[in-house]
Design a protein around this motif. Structure first.
Motif, PDB file in Angstrom:
ATOM      1  N   ARG A   1       0.828  -1.206   0.000  1.00 45.87           N
ATOM      2  CA  ARG A   1       0.000   0.000   0.000  1.00 45.87           C
ATOM      3  C   ARG A   1       0.863   1.257   0.000  1.00 45.87           C
ATOM      4  O   ARG A   1       1.935   1.293   0.595  1.00 45.87           O
ATOM      5  N   THR A   2       0.348   2.286  -0.664  1.00 48.69           N
ATOM      6  CA  THR A   2       0.920   3.624  -0.580  1.00 48.69           C
ATOM      7  C   THR A   2      -0.067   4.458   0.219  1.00 48.69           C
ATOM      8  O   THR A   2      -1.267   4.464  -0.079  1.00 48.69           O
ATOM      9  N   PHE A   3       0.412   5.151   1.232  1.00 51.91           N
ATOM     10  CA  PHE A   3      -0.440   5.946   2.108  1.00 51.91           C
ATOM     11  C   PHE A   3      -0.485   7.394   1.634  1.00 51.91           C
ATOM     12  O   PHE A   3       0.533   7.943   1.189  1.00 51.91           O
ATOM     13  N   PHE A   4      -1.661   7.995   1.755  1.00 53.62           N
ATOM     14  CA  PHE A   4      -1.862   9.382   1.332  1.00 53.62           C
ATOM     15  C   PHE A   4      -2.650  10.158   2.369  1.00 53.62           C
ATOM     16  O   PHE A   4      -3.488   9.598   3.081  1.00 53.62           O
ATOM     17  N   LEU A   5      -2.385  11.471   2.439  1.00 50.49           N
ATOM     18  CA  LEU A   5      -3.287  12.427   3.059  1.00 50.49           C
ATOM     19  C   LEU A   5      -3.976  13.116   1.897  1.00 50.49           C
ATOM     20  O   LEU A   5      -3.323  13.476   0.911  1.00 50.49           O
ATOM     21  N   GLN A   6      -5.293  13.307   2.003  1.00 60.35           N
ATOM     22  CA  GLN A   6      -6.028  13.930   0.907  1.00 60.35           C
ATOM     23  C   GLN A   6      -6.994  14.976   1.457  1.00 60.35           C
ATOM     24  O   GLN A   6      -7.809  14.679   2.330  1.00 60.35           O
TER      25      GLN A   6
ATOM     26  N   SER B   1      -3.488  15.528  -2.905  1.00 62.38           N
ATOM     27  CA  SER B   1      -3.056  14.270  -2.287  1.00 62.38           C
ATOM     28  C   SER B   1      -1.547  14.291  -2.120  1.00 62.38           C
ATOM     29  O   SER B   1      -0.823  14.596  -3.061  1.00 62.38           O
ATOM     30  N   VAL B   2      -1.081  13.951  -0.907  1.00 64.87           N
ATOM     31  CA  VAL B   2       0.358  13.862  -0.649  1.00 64.87           C
ATOM     32  C   VAL B   2       0.656  12.492  -0.061  1.00 64.87           C
ATOM     33  O   VAL B   2      -0.107  11.964   0.739  1.00 64.87           O
ATOM     34  N   ALA B   3       1.755  11.885  -0.504  1.00 64.03           N
ATOM     35  CA  ALA B   3       2.140  10.543  -0.067  1.00 64.03           C
ATOM     36  C   ALA B   3       2.996  10.614   1.182  1.00 64.03           C
ATOM     37  O   ALA B   3       3.738  11.587   1.392  1.00 64.03           O
ATOM     38  N   LEU B   4       2.886   9.581   2.015  1.00 61.56           N
ATOM     39  CA  LEU B   4       3.718   9.492   3.210  1.00 61.56           C
ATOM     40  C   LEU B   4       3.817   8.042   3.647  1.00 61.56           C
ATOM     41  O   LEU B   4       3.189   7.164   3.068  1.00 61.56           O
ATOM     42  N   GLU B   5       4.602   7.802   4.671  1.00 61.78           N
ATOM     43  CA  GLU B   5       4.824   6.447   5.168  1.00 61.78           C
ATOM     44  C   GLU B   5       3.738   6.057   6.165  1.00 61.78           C
ATOM     45  O   GLU B   5       3.152   6.915   6.825  1.00 61.78           O
ATOM     46  N   LYS B   6       3.516   4.760   6.294  1.00 61.56           N
ATOM     47  CA  LYS B   6       2.532   4.238   7.247  1.00 61.56           C
ATOM     48  C   LYS B   6       2.835   4.716   8.667  1.00 61.56           C
ATOM     49  O   LYS B   6       1.930   5.113   9.399  1.00 61.56           O
ATOM     50  N   THR B   7       4.103   4.693   9.032  1.00 60.81           N
ATOM     51  CA  THR B   7       4.486   5.122  10.386  1.00 60.81           C
ATOM     52  C   THR B   7       4.181   6.604  10.607  1.00 60.81           C
ATOM     53  O   THR B   7       3.847   7.005  11.719  1.00 60.81           O
ATOM     54  N   GLN B   8       4.289   7.409   9.540  1.00 63.76           N
ATOM     55  CA  GLN B   8       3.965   8.830   9.662  1.00 63.76           C
ATOM     56  C   GLN B   8       2.473   9.029   9.900  1.00 63.76           C
ATOM     57  O   GLN B   8       2.080   9.881  10.698  1.00 63.76           O
ATOM     58  N   VAL B   9       1.640   8.242   9.211  1.00 67.37           N
ATOM     59  CA  VAL B   9       0.190   8.343   9.394  1.00 67.37           C
ATOM     60  C   VAL B   9      -0.178   7.992  10.833  1.00 67.37           C
ATOM     61  O   VAL B   9      -0.943   8.693  11.495  1.00 67.37           O
ATOM     62  N   GLU B  10       0.398   6.906  11.332  1.00 67.96           N
ATOM     63  CA  GLU B  10       0.105   6.457  12.691  1.00 67.96           C
ATOM     64  C   GLU B  10       0.561   7.486  13.723  1.00 67.96           C
ATOM     65  O   GLU B  10      -0.194   7.836  14.638  1.00 67.96           O
ATOM     66  N   ALA B  11       1.771   7.993  13.563  1.00 75.19           N
ATOM     67  CA  ALA B  11       2.295   8.995  14.505  1.00 75.19           C
ATOM     68  C   ALA B  11       1.458  10.272  14.459  1.00 75.19           C
ATOM     69  O   ALA B  11       1.174  10.876  15.503  1.00 75.19           O
ATOM     70  N   LEU B  12       1.041  10.687  13.263  1.00 76.76           N
ATOM     71  CA  LEU B  12       0.222  11.893  13.127  1.00 76.76           C
ATOM     72  C   LEU B  12      -1.108  11.725  13.842  1.00 76.76           C
ATOM     73  O   LEU B  12      -1.527  12.610  14.605  1.00 76.76           O
TER      74      LEU B  12
ATOM     75  N   GLU C   1      -0.261  12.237  -6.749  1.00 75.70           N
ATOM     76  CA  GLU C   1       0.663  12.653  -5.690  1.00 75.70           C
ATOM     77  C   GLU C   1       1.302  14.005  -6.029  1.00 75.70           C
ATOM     78  O   GLU C   1       1.975  14.142  -7.036  1.00 75.70           O
ATOM     79  N   GLU C   2       1.085  14.998  -5.160  1.00 72.25           N
ATOM     80  CA  GLU C   2       1.717  16.313  -5.333  1.00 72.25           C
ATOM     81  C   GLU C   2       3.175  16.265  -4.870  1.00 72.25           C
ATOM     82  O   GLU C   2       4.048  16.849  -5.488  1.00 72.25           O
ATOM     83  N   PHE C   3       3.404  15.580  -3.756  1.00 75.11           N
ATOM     84  CA  PHE C   3       4.756  15.409  -3.229  1.00 75.11           C
ATOM     85  C   PHE C   3       4.749  14.344  -2.154  1.00 75.11           C
ATOM     86  O   PHE C   3       3.693  13.912  -1.709  1.00 75.11           O
ATOM     87  N   ARG C   4       5.945  13.908  -1.729  1.00 74.49           N
ATOM     88  CA  ARG C   4       6.104  12.967  -0.619  1.00 74.49           C
ATOM     89  C   ARG C   4       6.441  13.773   0.628  1.00 74.49           C
ATOM     90  O   ARG C   4       7.310  14.641   0.609  1.00 74.49           O
ATOM     91  N   VAL C   5       5.736  13.487   1.711  1.00 73.14           N
ATOM     92  CA  VAL C   5       5.884  14.245   2.954  1.00 73.14           C
ATOM     93  C   VAL C   5       7.191  13.907   3.650  1.00 73.14           C
ATOM     94  O   VAL C   5       7.543  12.729   3.806  1.00 73.14           O
ATOM     95  N   GLY C   6       7.902  14.948   4.076  1.00 75.05           N
ATOM     96  CA  GLY C   6       9.118  14.779   4.857  1.00 75.05           C
ATOM     97  C   GLY C   6       8.877  15.117   6.317  1.00 75.05           C
ATOM     98  O   GLY C   6       9.072  14.295   7.203  1.00 75.05           O
TER      99      GLY C   6
END
Length: 199
Positions: A25-30, A39-50, A91-96
Motif C-alpha cells: 500500500r501507498t499511504f496518502f493524506l487527501q 493528495s500527498v504521499a507518506l509512510e505508514k508510520t507517519q500516518v500512525e504517529a500523526l 501525488e503532489e509530493f512525498r511528505v518529509g
C-alpha cells in the motif's frame, strides 16, 4: 521558484487513505474543498504517529481549557468517513516533515505537511552548514519546499485521527509469535528460526 502551498481553510474532506494491496500500500493524506483535491504521499508510520499526536494534542486542549474548548472527547458519528480516496489520486509530493498547532482564538487545529527534501550526503558540508540548511527548511520561507496546510475543527481532527488509525490497522495481520506482518504468500518467523510449523 516560489513555494507552492496547498491551503485548505476547513476543508470539505480531509482523510488518510491508501492505494494498493496490503503489503504494497501507498499511504496518502487527501484534502478536498471547492472542487479541488490535493493528495500527498507518506509512510505508514507517519500516518500512525500523526493520528496519535492529533489525539494527544486535542486531549491537552480539552484539559487546559477545563473542558470548555469545542473539542469532542471522541470522533462524532456524523463525521465518520469510510469512503475511499477521491480518484484519480495524483501525488503532489512525498511528505518529509509535519507540524501540528492549535489556534486558540479560532479554535482550529493547524496541520502542515512539508515535502521531503534530500540533502546531498556526499557533499562537503560542515555540521554548522548542515544545521543551517535544516533550520532553513523548517522556516516558512517563500522559496521553501511545497507544503500542504489544513485548518480543522476539533471534531474534524478527531474524525481524521480515528480514520487514520483504522487505515493503518487494516493492513496485513500480525504474526502471533513475532508481531511482524503476515504475507499472503507465507511468513518466515524469526521466533521459529525461519521454520514453519507442519500442519
Amino acid at each position: 521558484m516560489p513555494r507552492q502551498v496547498f491551503f485548505y481553510e476547513q476543508p470539505d474532506r480531509f482523510v488518510a487513505g491508501t492505494v494498493g494491496q496490503p503489503g504494497q500500500r501507498t499511504f496518502f493524506l487527501q484534502a478536498t474543498a471547492a472542487g479541488r483535491t490535493t493528495s500527498v504521499a507518506l509512510e505508514k508510520t507517519q500516518v500512525e504517529a500523526l493520528a496519535e499526536r492529533i489525539d494527544e494534542l486535542l486531549d491537552e486542549v480539552v484539559r487546559r481549557s477545563g473542558g470548555s474548548a469545542a473539542v469532542p472527547a471522541v470522533a462524532p458519528a456524523e463525521l465518520n468517513d469510510t469512503a475511499p480516496l477521491d480518484t484519480p489520486v495524483e501525488e503532489e509530493f512525498r511528505v518529509g516533515t509535519m507540524a501540528l498547532a492549535w489556534d486558540t482564538t479560532a479554535e482550529r487545529m493547524i496541520l502542515e505537511a512539508q515535502a521531503l527534501v534530500e540533502i546531498d550526503a556526499d557533499s562537503e558540508m560542515s555540521s554548522e552548514d548542515l544545521e543551517a540548511a535544516e533550520e532553513m527548511l523548517l522556516q516558512d520561507e517563500e522559496n521553501g519546499p511545497p507544503m500542504l496546510r489544513v485548518r480543522l475543527t476539533g471534531a474534524q481532527a478527531r474524525s481524521f485521527a480515528k480514520r487514520a488509525l483504522e487505515v493503518v490497522s487494516a493492513g496485513r495481520p500480525p504474526c502471533p509469535l513475532c508481531s511482524l506482518p503476515l504475507d499472503p504468500e507465507g511468513h518466515v518467523c524469526p521466533r521459529q528460526n525461519g521454520y514453519r510449523r507442519a500442519g
